[in-house]
Design a protein around this motif. Structure first.
Motif, PDB file in Angstrom:
ATOM      1  N   ILE A   1       0.950  -1.359   0.069  1.00 25.53           N
ATOM      2  CA  ILE A   1      -0.163  -0.548   0.104  1.00 25.53           C
ATOM      3  C   ILE A   1       0.741   1.399  -0.176  1.00 25.53           C
ATOM      4  O   ILE A   1       1.336   2.161   0.971  1.00 25.53           O
ATOM      5  N   THR A   2       0.887   2.471  -1.064  1.00 22.27           N
ATOM      6  CA  THR A   2       1.694   2.473  -1.496  1.00 22.27           C
ATOM      7  C   THR A   2       1.708   4.052  -2.095  1.00 22.27           C
ATOM      8  O   THR A   2       1.030   3.352  -3.044  1.00 22.27           O
ATOM      9  N   ALA A   3       2.301   4.772  -2.527  1.00 26.24           N
ATOM     10  CA  ALA A   3       1.818   5.969  -3.223  1.00 26.24           C
ATOM     11  C   ALA A   3       3.264   5.805  -3.807  1.00 26.24           C
ATOM     12  O   ALA A   3       3.584   6.839  -4.798  1.00 26.24           O
ATOM     13  N   SER A   4       4.350   5.375  -3.598  1.00 22.86           N
ATOM     14  CA  SER A   4       5.770   5.684  -3.674  1.00 22.86           C
ATOM     15  C   SER A   4       6.224   7.134  -4.457  1.00 22.86           C
ATOM     16  O   SER A   4       6.294   7.581  -3.000  1.00 22.86           O
ATOM     17  N   HIS A   5       6.851   7.503  -4.767  1.00 24.37           N
ATOM     18  CA  HIS A   5       8.037   8.601  -5.149  1.00 24.37           C
ATOM     19  C   HIS A   5       6.540   9.981  -4.821  1.00 24.37           C
ATOM     20  O   HIS A   5       7.363  11.371  -5.379  1.00 24.37           O
ATOM     21  N   ASN A   6       5.171   9.761  -5.657  1.00 25.92           N
ATOM     22  CA  ASN A   6       4.477  10.673  -5.408  1.00 25.92           C
ATOM     23  C   ASN A   6       4.083  12.054  -4.757  1.00 25.92           C
ATOM     24  O   ASN A   6       4.530  11.103  -2.761  1.00 25.92           O
ATOM     25  N   PRO A   7       3.140  12.748  -4.730  1.00 27.78           N
ATOM     26  CA  PRO A   7       3.310  14.096  -2.926  1.00 27.78           C
ATOM     27  C   PRO A   7       2.203  13.089  -2.635  1.00 27.78           C
ATOM     28  O   PRO A   7       1.949  12.356  -2.372  1.00 27.78           O
TER      29      PRO A   7
ATOM     30  N   VAL B   1      18.251  19.565  -2.995  1.00 25.20           N
ATOM     31  CA  VAL B   1      18.342  20.989  -3.198  1.00 25.20           C
ATOM     32  C   VAL B   1      19.546  20.437  -2.060  1.00 25.20           C
ATOM     33  O   VAL B   1      20.867  20.695  -1.756  1.00 25.20           O
ATOM     34  N   SER B   2      18.962  20.256  -0.874  1.00 26.37           N
ATOM     35  CA  SER B   2      19.991  20.628   0.600  1.00 26.37           C
ATOM     36  C   SER B   2      20.379  19.556   0.846  1.00 26.37           C
ATOM     37  O   SER B   2      21.510  19.124   1.169  1.00 26.37           O
ATOM     38  N   THR B   3      20.264  18.354   0.215  1.00 26.19           N
ATOM     39  CA  THR B   3      20.543  16.990  -0.125  1.00 26.19           C
ATOM     40  C   THR B   3      22.284  17.160  -0.964  1.00 26.19           C
ATOM     41  O   THR B   3      22.880  16.714  -0.153  1.00 26.19           O
ATOM     42  N   ILE B   4      21.965  17.367  -1.193  1.00 27.34           N
ATOM     43  CA  ILE B   4      22.927  17.555  -2.899  1.00 27.34           C
ATOM     44  C   ILE B   4      24.494  18.841  -2.346  1.00 27.34           C
ATOM     45  O   ILE B   4      25.462  18.251  -2.357  1.00 27.34           O
ATOM     46  N   SER B   5      23.603  20.100  -1.212  1.00 29.48           N
ATOM     47  CA  SER B   5      24.794  20.377  -0.972  1.00 29.48           C
ATOM     48  C   SER B   5      25.265  19.857   0.613  1.00 29.48           C
ATOM     49  O   SER B   5      26.681  20.461   0.274  1.00 29.48           O
ATOM     50  N   LEU B   6      24.618  19.155   0.769  1.00 27.67           N
ATOM     51  CA  LEU B   6      25.579  18.894   1.848  1.00 27.67           C
ATOM     52  C   LEU B   6      26.494  17.525   1.534  1.00 27.67           C
ATOM     53  O   LEU B   6      27.526  17.534   2.354  1.00 27.67           O
ATOM     54  N   VAL B   7      26.205  17.118   0.553  1.00 30.15           N
ATOM     55  CA  VAL B   7      27.175  15.837  -0.563  1.00 30.15           C
ATOM     56  C   VAL B   7      28.393  16.739  -0.924  1.00 30.15           C
ATOM     57  O   VAL B   7      29.640  15.912  -0.371  1.00 30.15           O
ATOM     58  N   LYS B   8      28.014  18.004  -1.209  1.00 29.54           N
ATOM     59  CA  LYS B   8      29.083  18.816  -1.861  1.00 29.54           C
ATOM     60  C   LYS B   8      29.800  19.015  -0.816  1.00 29.54           C
ATOM     61  O   LYS B   8      31.213  19.250  -0.967  1.00 29.54           O
ATOM     62  N   LYS B   9      29.688  20.652   0.323  1.00 26.84           N
ATOM     63  CA  LYS B   9      30.120  20.692   0.972  1.00 26.84           C
ATOM     64  C   LYS B   9      30.749  19.241   2.115  1.00 26.84           C
ATOM     65  O   LYS B   9      31.846  20.054   3.486  1.00 26.84           O
TER      66      LYS B   9
ATOM     67  N   PHE C   1       6.233  14.434   4.919  1.00 25.28           N
ATOM     68  CA  PHE C   1       7.642  13.669   4.015  1.00 25.28           C
ATOM     69  C   PHE C   1       8.239  15.601   4.198  1.00 25.28           C
ATOM     70  O   PHE C   1       8.080  16.491   3.306  1.00 25.28           O
ATOM     71  N   PRO C   2       8.520  15.986   5.311  1.00 19.30           N
ATOM     72  CA  PRO C   2       8.795  17.044   5.646  1.00 19.30           C
ATOM     73  C   PRO C   2      10.614  18.181   5.448  1.00 19.30           C
ATOM     74  O   PRO C   2      10.961  18.727   4.799  1.00 19.30           O
ATOM     75  N   GLY C   3      11.047  16.568   5.067  1.00 17.25           N
ATOM     76  CA  GLY C   3      12.368  16.824   4.194  1.00 17.25           C
ATOM     77  C   GLY C   3      12.332  17.438   2.913  1.00 17.25           C
ATOM     78  O   GLY C   3      12.945  18.473   2.508  1.00 17.25           O
ATOM     79  N   HIS C   4      11.389  16.842   2.021  1.00 15.81           N
ATOM     80  CA  HIS C   4      11.448  17.292   0.473  1.00 15.81           C
ATOM     81  C   HIS C   4      10.208  16.145   0.315  1.00 15.81           C
ATOM     82  O   HIS C   4       9.974  15.033   0.639  1.00 15.81           O
ATOM     83  N   ASN C   5       9.422  16.451  -0.823  1.00 16.49           N
ATOM     84  CA  ASN C   5       8.756  15.000  -1.876  1.00 16.49           C
ATOM     85  C   ASN C   5       9.469  14.551  -1.927  1.00 16.49           C
ATOM     86  O   ASN C   5      10.858  14.448  -2.320  1.00 16.49           O
ATOM     87  N   PRO C   6       9.216  12.981  -1.892  1.00 13.91           N
ATOM     88  CA  PRO C   6       9.840  11.801  -2.149  1.00 13.91           C
ATOM     89  C   PRO C   6      10.272  10.940  -3.071  1.00 13.91           C
ATOM     90  O   PRO C   6      10.804  10.056  -3.556  1.00 13.91           O
ATOM     91  N   GLU C   7       9.724  11.728  -4.357  1.00 18.20           N
ATOM     92  CA  GLU C   7      10.550  11.954  -5.874  1.00 18.20           C
ATOM     93  C   GLU C   7      11.472  12.252  -5.655  1.00 18.20           C
ATOM     94  O   GLU C   7      12.203  13.308  -5.907  1.00 18.20           O
ATOM     95  N   PRO C   8      12.864  11.658  -6.448  1.00 20.84           N
ATOM     96  CA  PRO C   8      14.018  12.094  -5.801  1.00 20.84           C
ATOM     97  C   PRO C   8      14.442  12.558  -6.550  1.00 20.84           C
ATOM     98  O   PRO C   8      15.578  12.120  -7.817  1.00 20.84           O
ATOM     99  N   ILE C   9      14.125  14.147  -7.479  1.00 17.37           N
ATOM    100  CA  ILE C   9      15.220  14.873  -8.908  1.00 17.37           C
ATOM    101  C   ILE C   9      15.136  16.250  -8.284  1.00 17.37           C
ATOM    102  O   ILE C   9      15.235  16.539  -6.801  1.00 17.37           O
ATOM    103  N   GLN C  10      16.004  16.555  -8.988  1.00 16.05           N
ATOM    104  CA  GLN C  10      17.336  17.437  -9.007  1.00 16.05           C
ATOM    105  C   GLN C  10      16.440  18.742  -7.868  1.00 16.05           C
ATOM    106  O   GLN C  10      16.549  19.330  -7.282  1.00 16.05           O
ATOM    107  N   GLU C  11      15.404  19.063  -8.423  1.00 16.19           N
ATOM    108  CA  GLU C  11      14.362  20.129  -7.219  1.00 16.19           C
ATOM    109  C   GLU C  11      13.911  19.838  -6.169  1.00 16.19           C
ATOM    110  O   GLU C  11      13.773  20.696  -5.517  1.00 16.19           O
ATOM    111  N   ASN C  12      13.765  18.189  -5.827  1.00 19.91           N
ATOM    112  CA  ASN C  12      13.241  17.955  -4.280  1.00 19.91           C
ATOM    113  C   ASN C  12      14.794  17.883  -3.837  1.00 19.91           C
ATOM    114  O   ASN C  12      14.727  17.584  -2.622  1.00 19.91           O
TER     115      ASN C  12
END
Length: 438
Positions: free
Chosen positions: A91-97, A213-221, A200-211
């Protein structure tokens, strides 16, 4: 009740409600699809509601139903096969909002249902005429969670090089799996958005660029070697490095290359997968076959193939006939660990492609109009057209465009691939115009 690309899905109450779940249960029983059932659910409150409705409905007809609790979809598929259940449900909507809810149905092998069986369930209209004299058993079993983790840990034991990894669980259901398994294998793991939440307070559950931003920044820095991101139910995996999100085709290419080192055979790729995967198969003297999104497992099983993929999802039949982002993460990390290879070194072996995707919300796809207009504009430059799933135009061996209606949301997706960035950008702009004018 309508099956889409991956199960039944829609906005809660307005597109799918409890009555649809009751109808699904009646259809399962009416079509004599089994006596023992397994049910698991994701972190959405609506998923828990639908689980209770489904479990109660199946029990009403005298069937035995096991509630496995809050679990990733691949773990549910694993549990169905291990427990020898007739049918199972995630029972899941996977990556959807968050406003979406859904349900994926699996057979006794943990494999999603064929289109024929989905159609059979959709078209069942009769109420069952012989309900059981007494309710069936409702049981609760959490043992499969530990069994899954134990089996994967044992399979990939023997860590050599240890990595520092960030894992973003997207407030979904992988928090007790990927971070825990990799940590138990000896890696340094930091989990992010690892508390389960229907909001889903961290970000929308679809793992795409627009969602991300913070995770990418954390890996980079930070001093992470790389990062992983799961979607809401754990069948997808996205890789992040110091350069940002790794294109989905590279993820598929990496896992496919590892598997083809182990064994040779047919590979199945979705209609929107990169041409680089066809080239990799050819390089390994293997045959590649394209098919619909969400249905790669059907051909994989039929051909007794060794690998199947669509962007950000892979299937290794040695493990099971289901898409498993948790397994993929462990397999990739332990291959690098055993062979003392860094993520940048792995990626450097992949061919460079410029793969773009755009989602056009609220725009329907008129296949015939788009086909006519695209042919008019690209007259003499089209080498092939595929209509397996949407409308795919092949321009040359490295360049193609795909128009496809989303199977889970009300939008049209455009995919473009080329060996040149400017070419991909130009094709995307032209394709958007064609869609808007058709």
């Amino acid at each position: 009740m309508k099956f889409g690309t991956s199960g039944i899905r829609g906005v809660f109450d307005s597109e799918i409600n409890s009555r649809d779940i009751i109808k699904l249960a009646e259809s399962i029983i009416g079509n004599n699809m089994g006596e023992r059932f397994f049910v698991g659910f994701d972190s959405r409150r609506t998923s828990m509601l639908f689980t209770n409705v489904l479990v109660s409905s199946l029990s009403y007809f005298g069937k035995t139903v096991v509630n496995g609790g809050c679990l990733p979809t691949p773990v549910i598929a694993y549990s169905i096969k291990k427990g020898k259940y007739d049918i199972g449900f995630s029972i899941t909507a996977s990556h959807n909002p968050s406003e979406y809810v859904g349900i994926k149905v699996f057979d006794s092998n943990g494999m999603a249902l064929s289109e024929e069986k989905e159609s059979m369930l959709e078209n069942y209209n009769e109420q069952s005429k012989s309900p059981a004299i007494k309710f069936g058993k409702i049981l609760y079993d959490r043992n499969y969670e530990n069994q899954y983790k134990h089996e994967i840990t044992k399979m990939f034991s023997g860590t050599k090089r240890k990595f520092n990894i960030l894992i973003d669980c997207s407030n979904g259901v992988t928090n007790n799996f990927t971070p825990v398994i990799l940590s138990n294998l000896g890696h340094s793991v930091t989990s992010l958005n690892s508390h389960r939440s229907h909001l889903f307070p961290g970000h929308n559950p679809e793992p795409i660029q627009e969602n991300l931003v913070s995770t990418i920044s954390l890996v980079k820095k930070s001093n992470f070697d790389f990062g992983f991101v799961h979607d809401g139910d754990g069948d997808r995996l996205v890789i992040i490095t110091k350069d940002g999100i790794v294109p989905d085709y590279i993820f598929s290419y990496l896992i496919m290359s590892i598997i083809l080192e182990e064994r040779k055979g047919d590979v199945v790729i979705s209609i929107n997968s990169s041409n680089s995967l066809e080239e990799l198969a050819l390089k390994n003297s293997c045959k590649s076959i394209r098919t619909c999104l969400g249905k790669t497992f059907i051909l994989l099983d039929k051909k007794s193939g060794v690998f199947a993929t669509e962007p950000s999802k892979v299937i290794d039949p040695f493990w099971g006939l289901w898409e498993d982002g948790i397994y993929a993460a462990i397999k990739l990390v332990q291959f690098m660990s055993k062979n003392d290879i860094s993520m940048p070194e792995m990626i450097s072996k992949c061919p460079k492609r410029y793969y773009n995707q755009k989602n056009i919300a609220g725009v329907s796809l008129d296949i015939e109009k788009v086909k006519s207009e695209f042919i008019r504009r690209f007259q003499g430059r089209i080498s092939g057209i595929q209509e397996i799933d949407g409308l795919r135009f092949i321009l040359d061996k490295e360049t193609w465009v795909l128009f496809r209606s989303s199977g889970t949301e009300r939008k049209t997706r455009i995919y473009v691939e080329s060996s040149e960035q400017t070419r991909s950008d130009q094709l995307m702009n032209e394709s958007e115009k064609i869609l808007s004018e058709s």
